[in-house]
Design a protein around this motif. Sequence first.
Motif, short mmCIF file in Angstrom:
data_model
loop_
_atom_site.label_atom_id
_atom_site.label_comp_id
_atom_site.label_asym_id
_atom_site.label_seq_id
_atom_site.Cartn_x
_atom_site.Cartn_y
_atom_site.Cartn_z
N GLY A 172 11.77 1.68 27.50
CA GLY A 172 12.05 1.07 26.63
C GLY A 172 10.97 0.24 26.05
N ALA A 173 10.00 -0.32 27.17
CA ALA A 173 8.99 -1.01 26.76
C ALA A 173 7.90 -0.40 26.23
N PHE A 174 7.65 1.03 26.56
CA PHE A 174 6.71 1.88 25.96
C PHE A 174 7.17 2.17 24.39
N ASP A 175 8.47 2.22 24.22
CA ASP A 175 8.65 2.43 22.75
C ASP A 175 8.54 1.28 22.04
N VAL A 176 8.74 -0.11 22.49
CA VAL A 176 8.67 -1.31 21.83
C VAL A 176 7.00 -1.27 21.44
N PHE A 177 6.22 -0.94 22.53
CA PHE A 177 4.91 -1.18 22.57
C PHE A 177 4.16 -0.15 21.52
N TYR A 178 4.73 1.23 21.37
CA TYR A 178 3.93 2.27 20.44
C TYR A 178 4.79 1.97 19.24
N SER A 179 5.87 1.48 18.96
CA SER A 179 6.40 1.49 17.80
C SER A 179 6.39 0.35 17.02
N HIS A 180 5.72 -0.77 17.62
CA HIS A 180 5.61 -2.11 16.89
C HIS A 180 4.03 -2.49 17.08
#
Length: 264
Positions: free
Chosen positions: A39-47
Amino acid sequence: MHKLGRGQRDKVQQFIAITGASEKVALQALKASDWHLEGAFDVFYSHPQFKSLTDSRHLEELYKRYKGKKGKHRDVVLPYQVKNQYVDMILADGITLLCNDLQVDPQDIVTLVISWHMKAATMCEFSKQEFFGGLQALGIDTLEKFHERIPFLRSELKDEQKFREIYNFAFGWAKEKGQKSLALDTAIGMWQLLFAEKQWPLVDQWCQFLQARHNKAISRDTWSQLLEFARTVDPLLSNYDAQGAWPYLIDEFVEYLTENGMIR
């Protein structure tokens, strides 16, 4: 990080190793995802606010390294306008060089994930806009950063929704320009690649069936519905509904399995 538990410290270090982010950014992304690493990867790459800005000069250097290689058009006599168009694109030879630089086999499924991020219209081709857009979205402007992102790109295949998006993207990406359907040999190669990740036990039988009984190009409907079939129908077909709205080809596949005693 002294106030963090050991598990949390490990996740921070893993996050930094894969993304190249600072400790502060790693903590922000992990806290925003309730300490779930994926989830942290998703947050990082999508924001965008989490990512360091890419340097357009470095992107230009990368682009120039790979663009204009002759690729699959090397032996084809092309009109000037078409030839000029390909000069500004990254073609098969350029993509092979990129894969060599990243220490990735060109046949590795991660190259499909990269193409998905770039929203590439065609296999073995990246326009400048696709190349820049994909790398900027991933926060990549150097080969080192690109190499560091490879584990994350692989991990995206384990996400159910992202796998579905990558799978559906693959149809348009792999088909020949101007064609509505996907050549059978290409479709079989893509299915074997994708279902090696998704572990569908019937993929070999499906490919054998197509070669024995179908031997035609694959429609987009069949392509998309097969993933749904593989995801929802038990490999023993115990929950297969003959009255369901499956494409005729999938119904014929079930008959083929039954006729040949492959399913009891």
